[in-house]
Scaffold this motif. Structure first.
Motif, mmCIF file in Angstrom:
data_model
loop_
_atom_site.group_PDB
_atom_site.id
_atom_site.type_symbol
_atom_site.label_atom_id
_atom_site.label_comp_id
_atom_site.label_asym_id
_atom_site.label_seq_id
_atom_site.Cartn_x
_atom_site.Cartn_y
_atom_site.Cartn_z
ATOM 1 N N LEU A 110 -7.895 -4.043 0.885
ATOM 2 C CA LEU A 110 -8.825 -4.628 1.846
ATOM 3 C C LEU A 110 -8.213 -5.829 2.560
ATOM 4 N N SER A 111 -7.286 -6.505 1.907
ATOM 5 C CA SER A 111 -6.662 -7.672 2.530
ATOM 6 C C SER A 111 -5.585 -7.295 3.539
ATOM 7 N N ILE A 112 -5.077 -6.067 3.474
ATOM 8 C CA ILE A 112 -4.022 -5.663 4.414
ATOM 9 C C ILE A 112 -4.463 -4.580 5.374
ATOM 10 N N SER A 113 -5.647 -4.018 5.171
ATOM 11 C CA SER A 113 -6.037 -2.835 5.930
ATOM 12 C C SER A 113 -6.294 -3.121 7.404
ATOM 13 N N THR A 114 -6.422 -4.403 7.780
ATOM 14 C CA THR A 114 -6.633 -4.710 9.191
ATOM 15 C C THR A 114 -5.322 -4.797 9.965
ATOM 16 N N LEU A 115 -4.202 -4.727 9.275
ATOM 17 C CA LEU A 115 -2.910 -4.771 9.966
ATOM 18 C C LEU A 115 -2.676 -3.468 10.716
ATOM 19 N N PRO A 116 -1.925 -3.493 11.825
ATOM 20 C CA PRO A 116 -1.628 -2.262 12.578
ATOM 21 C C PRO A 116 -0.580 -1.429 11.847
ATOM 22 N N LEU A 117 -1.020 -0.686 10.842
ATOM 23 C CA LEU A 117 -0.075 -0.013 9.953
ATOM 24 C C LEU A 117 0.331 1.381 10.415
ATOM 25 N N THR A 118 -0.190 1.833 11.533
ATOM 26 C CA THR A 118 0.166 3.181 11.940
ATOM 27 C C THR A 118 1.621 3.258 12.382
ATOM 28 N N ARG A 119 2.051 2.320 13.197
ATOM 29 C CA ARG A 119 3.434 2.313 13.654
ATOM 30 C C ARG A 119 4.058 0.988 13.252
ATOM 31 N N PHE A 120 5.244 1.036 12.705
ATOM 32 C CA PHE A 120 5.852 -0.153 12.115
ATOM 33 C C PHE A 120 7.284 -0.253 12.617
ATOM 34 N N GLU A 121 7.555 -1.206 13.460
ATOM 35 C CA GLU A 121 8.879 -1.340 14.055
ATOM 36 C C GLU A 121 9.578 -2.598 13.519
ATOM 37 N N GLY A 122 10.889 -2.638 13.686
ATOM 38 C CA GLY A 122 11.621 -3.862 13.415
ATOM 39 C C GLY A 122 12.379 -3.882 12.107
ATOM 40 N N LYS A 123 12.098 -2.967 11.203
ATOM 41 C CA LYS A 123 12.835 -2.881 9.952
ATOM 42 C C LYS A 123 13.741 -1.656 9.986
ATOM 43 N N ARG A 124 14.917 -1.794 9.460
ATOM 44 C CA ARG A 124 15.843 -0.659 9.510
ATOM 45 C C ARG A 124 15.409 0.458 8.571
ATOM 46 N N THR A 125 14.592 0.134 7.578
ATOM 47 C CA THR A 125 14.236 1.128 6.576
ATOM 48 C C THR A 125 13.046 1.980 6.990
ATOM 49 N N VAL A 126 12.051 1.382 7.612
ATOM 50 C CA VAL A 126 10.759 2.036 7.799
ATOM 51 C C VAL A 126 10.538 2.410 9.260
ATOM 52 N N MET A 127 10.168 3.656 9.486
ATOM 53 C CA MET A 127 9.852 4.127 10.829
ATOM 54 C C MET A 127 8.346 4.189 11.058
ATOM 55 N N TRP A 128 7.587 4.493 10.011
ATOM 56 C CA TRP A 128 6.171 4.829 10.199
ATOM 57 C C TRP A 128 5.397 4.497 8.933
ATOM 58 N N ILE A 129 4.221 3.923 9.100
ATOM 59 C CA ILE A 129 3.287 3.748 7.987
ATOM 60 C C ILE A 129 1.936 4.288 8.429
ATOM 61 N N ALA A 130 1.361 5.154 7.628
ATOM 62 C CA ALA A 130 0.046 5.713 7.926
ATOM 63 C C ALA A 130 -0.909 5.391 6.784
ATOM 64 N N ASP A 131 -2.132 5.079 7.129
ATOM 65 C CA ASP A 131 -3.168 4.717 6.168
ATOM 66 C C ASP A 131 -4.065 5.930 5.943
ATOM 67 N N ASN A 132 -3.864 6.603 4.818
ATOM 68 C CA ASN A 132 -4.625 7.817 4.531
ATOM 69 C C ASN A 132 -6.100 7.544 4.272
ATOM 70 N N THR A 133 -6.414 6.354 3.809
ATOM 71 C CA THR A 133 -7.811 6.001 3.591
ATOM 72 C C THR A 133 -8.520 5.774 4.921
ATOM 73 N N ALA A 134 -7.846 5.083 5.838
ATOM 74 C CA ALA A 134 -8.427 4.895 7.171
ATOM 75 C C ALA A 134 -8.584 6.229 7.890
ATOM 76 N N LYS A 135 -7.689 7.187 7.611
ATOM 77 C CA LYS A 135 -7.814 8.519 8.189
ATOM 78 C C LYS A 135 -8.977 9.296 7.585
ATOM 79 N N GLY A 136 -9.447 8.874 6.414
ATOM 80 C CA GLY A 136 -10.593 9.518 5.800
ATOM 81 C C GLY A 136 -10.266 10.568 4.758
ATOM 82 N N ILE A 137 -8.980 10.792 4.468
ATOM 83 C CA ILE A 137 -8.643 11.850 3.519
ATOM 84 C C ILE A 137 -8.516 11.333 2.091
#
Length: 336
Positions: free
Chosen positions: A198-225
């Motif tokens: 709940l403390s991080i869920s307001t962050l724009p986690l769908t697309r994550f730029e700027g780190k060499r390791t991570v291309m994408w973060i998706a929130d499955n709970t926000a998607k409803g699954i």
């Protein structure tokens, strides 16, 4: 009645199988996985007695062509998928995106209804005669059909064709297929405790730029699954996946969690799962929707998301569907 064996139960294989059945073919689909779907994959993560879900391959569906739009509308009418309105807090989509209520694997399960599908059947050898294909699997089963449609990633398809008793590809066909380029990805699924989520869920986690390791973060709970357990899916960059492909899962987890500690504290993580996608995305496709092999003694065609006519529209689920339909249409014309 003509018969076809389809190798691969992803989007290309399933759309082709449905089309062929509608034209009166007897169709058998074989897949090495435990379930249908290919990259339309959903995994469960157990936390205490609660179950979380994570789409760890394809995250959503878009539709550009009229034919695929009709399929999307049909699935929406059947309550299989729905528009993903809140996929990102900061930008609006150029094209409507659809997600599946129970995870992307449910799309494949819907498409597989009424089709003769055998899962956990890894094909190890194919044999052709003048007008028949015989397919041998690792579990010592044998399947026979008039025609063969291979929708596995192209490197795997080429390896399978090497097992054939006769040479079926011309030098030009082989060279064109070998020129197709895929890039890998590692998917990390994280189940979080609800307090930290709940403390991080307001962050724009769908697309994550700027780190060499991570291309994408998706929130499955926000998607409803994943309503009972907060679950995130992290897709790595292809460079990271190449570097860490053979690395132990625990070390890959540690590197990724360390890189994201600013956003996701390690103490929030209750469980995790890793999956490696060797053929995650196509960056240089075969420049046709499928590859019919005219010199084959029996009907043979290759299809899948490695086949596309527009370089700007790669590796969407739609591309695989269009390829599957094109392959089915070729076989229908061959046996008409």
């Amino acid at each position: 009645m003509h018969s076809v064996i389809v190798i691969g139960a992803g989007m290309a294989g399933l759309t082709a199988a449905r089309e062929l059945q509608q034209h009166g073919f007897s169709v058998t689909v074989l897949d090495k996985g435990r379930s249908v779907g290919g990259r339309m994959a959903t995994r469960r993560l157990l936390v205490d007695s609660r179950i979380g879900r994570a789409d760890h391959g394809a995250q959503y569906i878009t539709a550009y062509t009229e034919r695929f739009t009709r399929l999307v509308q049909d699935m929406a009418a059947q309550n299989v998928i729905e528009p993903w309105h809140a996929y990102c807090a900061t930008t609006a989509p150029k094209r409507a995106r659809y997600i599946a209520h129970e995870g992307m694997a449910s799309v494949a399960k819907y498409l597989a209804r009424g089709i003769n599908v055998h899962v956990q059947e890894r094909v190890v050898r194919i044999v052709s005669s003048r007008d028949t294909w015989t397919v041998h699997t690792e579990s010592h089963h044998t399947y026979n059909a008039d025609a063969l449609l291979v929708t596995a990633p192209i490197p795997q398809a080429l390896a399978l064709l090497e097992s054939a008793d006769t040479l079926v590809l011309s030098d030009a066909e082989r060279a064109a297929l070998e020129a197709v380029v895929y890039v890998p990805c590692i998917a990390l699924m994280l189940a979080l405790d609800r307090k930290h989520y709940l403390s991080i869920s307001t962050l724009p986690l769908t697309r994550f730029e700027g780190k060499r390791t991570v291309m994408w973060i998706a929130d499955n709970t926000a998607k409803g699954i994943s309503p009972d357990v907060p679950v995130l899916t992290i897709h790595t960059s292809s460079d990271f996946a190449r570097e860490y492909w053979e690395t132990d899962d625990g070390e890959v987890y540690s590197v990724l969690v360390g890189d994201m500690r600013e956003y996701i504290p390690a103490e929030a993580i209750q469980s995790y799962s890793l999956h490696r996608w060797r053929y995650s995305r196509v960056v240089a496709p075969f420049a046709r929707l499928c590859c019919p092999v005219a010199a084959s003694p029996a009907g043979l065609v290759l299809a899948g998301d490695g086949f596309a006519t527009e370089c700007g529209m790669l590796t969407r689920i739609e591309d695989a569907a269009l390829s599957g339909w094109a392959a089915a249409e070729y076989l229908v014309s061959l046996y008409r």
